[in-house]
Scaffold this motif. Structure first.
Motif, PDB file in Angstrom:
ATOM      1  N   ILE A 215       0.829  -1.203   0.000  1.00 28.63           N
ATOM      2  CA  ILE A 215       0.000   0.000   0.000  1.00 28.63           C
ATOM      3  C   ILE A 215       0.864   1.254   0.000  1.00 28.63           C
ATOM      4  CG2 ILE A 215      -1.659   1.346   1.360  1.00 28.63           C
ATOM      5  CD1 ILE A 215      -2.751  -1.357   2.390  1.00 28.63           C
ATOM      6  N   THR A 216       1.924   1.232   0.763  1.00 33.37           N
ATOM      7  CA  THR A 216       2.721   2.440   0.990  1.00 33.37           C
ATOM      8  C   THR A 216       3.896   2.609   0.031  1.00 33.37           C
ATOM      9  OG1 THR A 216       4.001   1.263   2.692  1.00 33.37           O
ATOM     10  CG2 THR A 216       2.092   2.535   3.432  1.00 33.37           C
ATOM     11  N   HIS A 217       4.240   1.575  -0.738  1.00 32.16           N
ATOM     12  CA  HIS A 217       5.330   1.677  -1.707  1.00 32.16           C
ATOM     13  C   HIS A 217       4.734   1.758  -3.114  1.00 32.16           C
ATOM     14  CE1 HIS A 217       7.805   0.591   1.684  1.00 32.16           C
ATOM     15  NE2 HIS A 217       8.882   0.814   0.973  1.00 32.16           N
ATOM     16  N   GLU A 218       4.736   2.953  -3.659  1.00 30.99           N
ATOM     17  CA  GLU A 218       4.040   3.194  -4.917  1.00 30.99           C
ATOM     18  C   GLU A 218       4.694   2.523  -6.117  1.00 30.99           C
ATOM     19  OE1 GLU A 218       3.424   7.350  -5.407  1.00 30.99           O
ATOM     20  OE2 GLU A 218       2.098   7.513  -3.653  1.00 30.99           O
ATOM     21  N   THR A 219       5.907   2.020  -5.935  1.00 31.76           N
ATOM     22  CA  THR A 219       6.570   1.327  -7.044  1.00 31.76           C
ATOM     23  C   THR A 219       6.209  -0.162  -7.091  1.00 31.76           C
ATOM     24  OG1 THR A 219       8.516   0.968  -5.652  1.00 31.76           O
ATOM     25  CG2 THR A 219       8.518   2.916  -7.079  1.00 31.76           C
ATOM     26  N   ALA A 220       5.586  -0.659  -6.039  1.00 34.32           N
ATOM     27  CA  ALA A 220       5.208  -2.079  -6.006  1.00 34.32           C
ATOM     28  C   ALA A 220       4.081  -2.345  -6.999  1.00 34.32           C
ATOM     29  CB  ALA A 220       4.780  -2.477  -4.600  1.00 34.32           C
ATOM     30  N   HIS A 221       4.227  -3.397  -7.797  1.00 34.98           N
ATOM     31  CA  HIS A 221       3.165  -3.784  -8.716  1.00 34.98           C
ATOM     32  C   HIS A 221       3.442  -5.197  -9.248  1.00 34.98           C
ATOM     33  CE1 HIS A 221       6.254  -2.533 -11.590  1.00 34.98           C
ATOM     34  NE2 HIS A 221       5.632  -3.266 -12.498  1.00 34.98           N
ATOM     35  N   GLY A 222       2.412  -5.846  -9.725  1.00 39.18           N
ATOM     36  CA  GLY A 222       2.567  -7.174 -10.301  1.00 39.18           C
ATOM     37  C   GLY A 222       2.394  -8.289  -9.285  1.00 39.18           C
ATOM     38  N   VAL A 223       2.951  -9.447  -9.614  1.00 37.58           N
ATOM     39  CA  VAL A 223       2.793 -10.658  -8.809  1.00 37.58           C
ATOM     40  C   VAL A 223       3.965 -10.810  -7.841  1.00 37.58           C
ATOM     41  CG1 VAL A 223       2.588 -13.177  -8.875  1.00 37.58           C
ATOM     42  CG2 VAL A 223       1.494 -11.783 -10.655  1.00 37.58           C
ATOM     43  N   TYR A 224       3.650 -11.205  -6.591  1.00 38.54           N
ATOM     44  CA  TYR A 224       4.681 -11.440  -5.582  1.00 38.54           C
ATOM     45  C   TYR A 224       4.411 -12.750  -4.851  1.00 38.54           C
ATOM     46  CZ  TYR A 224       5.956  -6.476  -5.997  1.00 38.54           C
ATOM     47  OH  TYR A 224       6.344  -5.245  -6.456  1.00 38.54           O
ATOM     48  N   ASN A 225       5.478 -13.510  -4.601  1.00 40.13           N
ATOM     49  CA  ASN A 225       5.378 -14.681  -3.746  1.00 40.13           C
ATOM     50  C   ASN A 225       5.495 -14.226  -2.291  1.00 40.13           C
ATOM     51  OD1 ASN A 225       5.167 -16.580  -5.831  1.00 40.13           O
ATOM     52  ND2 ASN A 225       7.383 -16.707  -6.054  1.00 40.13           N
ATOM     53  N   ALA A 226       4.446 -14.457  -1.522  1.00 46.26           N
ATOM     54  CA  ALA A 226       4.427 -14.049  -0.117  1.00 46.26           C
ATOM     55  C   ALA A 226       4.782 -15.247   0.758  1.00 46.26           C
ATOM     56  CB  ALA A 226       3.054 -13.497   0.266  1.00 46.26           C
ATOM     57  N   VAL A 227       6.090 -15.502   0.846  1.00 49.04           N
ATOM     58  CA  VAL A 227       6.614 -16.613   1.643  1.00 49.04           C
ATOM     59  C   VAL A 227       7.898 -16.158   2.316  1.00 49.04           C
ATOM     60  CG1 VAL A 227       5.660 -18.438   0.155  1.00 49.04           C
ATOM     61  CG2 VAL A 227       7.945 -17.506  -0.312  1.00 49.04           C
ATOM     62  N   SER A 228       8.304 -16.879   3.351  1.00 50.64           N
ATOM     63  CA  SER A 228       9.560 -16.583   4.031  1.00 50.64           C
ATOM     64  C   SER A 228      10.749 -16.939   3.142  1.00 50.64           C
ATOM     65  CB  SER A 228       9.640 -17.368   5.339  1.00 50.64           C
ATOM     66  OG  SER A 228      10.937 -17.327   5.879  1.00 50.64           O
ATOM     67  N   ILE A 229      11.926 -16.425   3.517  1.00 49.84           N
ATOM     68  CA  ILE A 229      13.132 -16.737   2.754  1.00 49.84           C
ATOM     69  C   ILE A 229      13.721 -18.096   3.110  1.00 49.84           C
ATOM     70  CG2 ILE A 229      13.997 -14.457   2.140  1.00 49.84           C
ATOM     71  CD1 ILE A 229      15.336 -14.205   4.711  1.00 49.84           C
ATOM     72  N   ASN A 230      13.147 -18.784   4.107  1.00 46.94           N
ATOM     73  CA  ASN A 230      13.718 -20.055   4.561  1.00 46.94           C
ATOM     74  C   ASN A 230      12.660 -21.173   4.612  1.00 46.94           C
ATOM     75  OD1 ASN A 230      16.577 -19.377   5.280  1.00 46.94           O
ATOM     76  ND2 ASN A 230      15.551 -17.885   6.584  1.00 46.94           N
ATOM     77  N   PRO A 231      12.279 -21.716   3.447  1.00 51.00           N
ATOM     78  CA  PRO A 231      11.362 -22.856   3.452  1.00 51.00           C
ATOM     79  C   PRO A 231      12.029 -24.071   4.080  1.00 51.00           C
ATOM     80  CG  PRO A 231      12.258 -22.520   1.255  1.00 51.00           C
ATOM     81  CD  PRO A 231      12.723 -21.358   2.087  1.00 51.00           C
ATOM     82  N   VAL A 232      11.210 -25.015   4.567  1.00 50.39           N
ATOM     83  CA  VAL A 232      11.742 -26.212   5.219  1.00 50.39           C
ATOM     84  C   VAL A 232      10.961 -27.431   4.746  1.00 50.39           C
ATOM     85  CG1 VAL A 232      12.477 -24.953   7.293  1.00 50.39           C
ATOM     86  CG2 VAL A 232      10.181 -25.969   7.195  1.00 50.39           C
ATOM     87  N   SER A 233      11.504 -28.608   4.992  1.00 47.52           N
ATOM     88  CA  SER A 233      10.760 -29.829   4.680  1.00 47.52           C
ATOM     89  C   SER A 233       9.603 -29.986   5.665  1.00 47.52           C
ATOM     90  CB  SER A 233      11.671 -31.052   4.752  1.00 47.52           C
ATOM     91  OG  SER A 233      12.020 -31.329   6.103  1.00 47.52           O
ATOM     92  N   GLN A 234       8.624 -30.763   5.277  1.00 48.55           N
ATOM     93  CA  GLN A 234       7.475 -30.978   6.167  1.00 48.55           C
ATOM     94  C   GLN A 234       7.908 -31.652   7.459  1.00 48.55           C
ATOM     95  OE1 GLN A 234       5.630 -34.179   6.935  1.00 48.55           O
ATOM     96  NE2 GLN A 234       4.533 -32.889   8.411  1.00 48.55           N
ATOM     97  N   ALA A 235       8.821 -32.614   7.362  1.00 48.02           N
ATOM     98  CA  ALA A 235       9.315 -33.286   8.563  1.00 48.02           C
ATOM     99  C   ALA A 235      10.035 -32.296   9.475  1.00 48.02           C
ATOM    100  CB  ALA A 235      10.250 -34.428   8.187  1.00 48.02           C
ATOM    101  N   ALA A 236      10.851 -31.422   8.894  1.00 53.89           N
ATOM    102  CA  ALA A 236      11.571 -30.420   9.685  1.00 53.89           C
ATOM    103  C   ALA A 236      10.605 -29.447  10.339  1.00 53.89           C
ATOM    104  CB  ALA A 236      12.565 -29.671   8.804  1.00 53.89           C
ATOM    105  N   PHE A 237       9.543 -29.107   9.618  1.00 55.55           N
ATOM    106  CA  PHE A 237       8.516 -28.217  10.182  1.00 55.55           C
ATOM    107  C   PHE A 237       7.895 -28.839  11.433  1.00 55.55           C
ATOM    108  CE2 PHE A 237       4.128 -26.908  10.724  1.00 55.55           C
ATOM    109  CZ  PHE A 237       4.200 -25.529  10.639  1.00 55.55           C
ATOM    110  N   SER A 238       7.487 -30.098  11.325  1.00 57.36           N
ATOM    111  CA  SER A 238       6.845 -30.782  12.447  1.00 57.36           C
ATOM    112  C   SER A 238       7.801 -30.945  13.619  1.00 57.36           C
ATOM    113  CB  SER A 238       6.330 -32.157  12.000  1.00 57.36           C
ATOM    114  OG  SER A 238       5.249 -32.016  11.113  1.00 57.36           O
ATOM    115  N   ILE A 239       9.044 -31.293  13.336  1.00 60.34           N
ATOM    116  CA  ILE A 239      10.030 -31.484  14.402  1.00 60.34           C
ATOM    117  C   ILE A 239      10.306 -30.161  15.120  1.00 60.34           C
ATOM    118  CG2 ILE A 239      12.450 -32.018  14.862  1.00 60.34           C
ATOM    119  CD1 ILE A 239      12.229 -34.144  12.622  1.00 60.34           C
ATOM    120  N   GLN A 240      10.447 -29.080  14.349  1.00 56.84           N
ATOM    121  CA  GLN A 240      10.711 -27.780  14.966  1.00 56.84           C
ATOM    122  C   GLN A 240       9.537 -27.323  15.814  1.00 56.84           C
ATOM    123  OE1 GLN A 240      13.709 -25.943  14.860  1.00 56.84           O
ATOM    124  NE2 GLN A 240      12.574 -24.998  16.539  1.00 56.84           N
ATOM    125  N   LEU A 241       8.338 -27.591  15.352  1.00 52.55           N
ATOM    126  CA  LEU A 241       7.144 -27.243  16.125  1.00 52.55           C
ATOM    127  C   LEU A 241       7.140 -27.966  17.462  1.00 52.55           C
ATOM    128  CD1 LEU A 241       4.324 -26.098  16.622  1.00 52.55           C
ATOM    129  CD2 LEU A 241       3.401 -27.936  15.179  1.00 52.55           C
TER     130      LEU A 241
END
Length: 302
Positions: A215-241
């Motif tokens: 909203i506040t950055h007028e140069t932003a436009h188009g498609v963006y992936n809204a995800v963290s920079i550090n994806p993990v495996s499903q097993a790693a996700f469950s173990i970390q949780l």
């Protein structure tokens, strides 16, 4: 910003409620488009029915920006054919109608932000995916998202338009994390299939921050992936949780066929591997508050 009105379609859901509160605290004037008014929300509400193409025209008056979050929950019910039609229509028809209203009434908000999902990419194994990757349309979710984004292309080209392809949102209110907390409290760590599939996640607050940034950055436009920079495996996700809640854990595997048997076609999405790249966001200046899974879970659960 107090004079800037943001209209949120579907603002009463998990993301919408948090976003509305945050934008209000940031000085925006929030309006909610809803099919049924709720006494629990402090924000101004306007009725609409995209299925019947009915809307309170006052909702669109002097609007600075429109955020489209409308859509039935993906994972709350088993995917019968009837439910899939409901999920599809709730996104396609609502997006089509709000854009039709903007175009037909010659109303030009400064910006339009629509949501989509990383489900658009389908199952991609170990491939690293960016916003320009091929869209397979190989299953229900990928086809749904492609059609959903196609509706956005109908919007007046003079309006700054953005689409967020949202990953697995981490929140204690709903979604994957909320549903995983109970077994973790009992020292159990479910592993879906072989557990090697990559989960691209995002902390709820970072997602809200992305909306604000757009909203506040007028140069932003188009498609963006809204995800963290550090994806993990499903097993790693469950173990970390589990480790975030307890120091001792016990993993148990749920075979792919059993997962599908228990929750139906939706189980396929839990087995999909999607290593999503968010470098576009970062290159344009967005900074994550919770870039790592341990830090995100620690903040949410402790």
């Amino acid at each position: 910003m107090k004079d800037k009105i943001i209209l949120i379609c579907g603002g009463s859901g998990m993301i919408g409620a948090s976003l509305s509160d945050y934008l209000t605290q940031s000085g925006f004037n929030i309006r909610i488009l809803t099919r049924q008014k709720k006494s629990s929300t402090p924000h101004e509400q306007f009725l609409w029915n995209p299925y019947k193409e009915e809307i309170n025209d006052k909702a669109l008056e002097n609007v600075y920006g429109v955020i489209n979050l409308a859509g039935a929950s993906i994972g709350s019910h088993r995917w019968s054919q009837k439910r899939k039609i409901e999920i599809y229509n709730s996104r396609i028809l609502s997006t089509r109608f709000i854009i039709k209203c903007i175009n037909a009434k010659s109303i030009q908000p400064n910006l339009f932000v629509s949501t989509s999902a990383i489900g658009i990419y389908g199952n991609r194994s170990n491939e690293i995916i960016n916003e320009n990757s091929v869209l397979p349309k190989e299953d229900f979710l990928s086809k749904l998202c492609v059609d959903w984004e196609d509706e956005v292309s109908r919007l007046d080209k003079n309006i700054r338009t953005m689409i967020l392809r949202i990953g697995l949102v981490l929140s204690t209110e709903d979604g994957l994390l909320a549903k995983s907390i109970l077994p973790a409290k009992f020292f159990l760590t479910p592993v879906f299939g072989n557990g090697k599939q990559i989960y691209s996640w995002i902390h709820m607050q970072d997602l809200i921050n992305i909306f604000y940034w757009m909203i506040t950055h007028e140069t932003a436009h188009g498609v963006y992936n809204a995800v963290s920079i550090n994806p993990v495996s499903q097993a790693a996700f469950s173990i970390q949780l589990s480790k975030t809640i307890h120091k001792y854990i016990m993993s148990f595997h749920i075979p792919a066929f059993l997962l599908k048997l228990i929750i139906g076609e939706f189980g396929n999405s839990l087995l999909y591997s999607q290593h999503i790249d968010c470098k576009k966001l970062i290159s344009e200046g967005f900074e994550f508050t919770y870039p790592t899974l341990p830090g995100a879970l620690e903040q949410l659960l402790n």
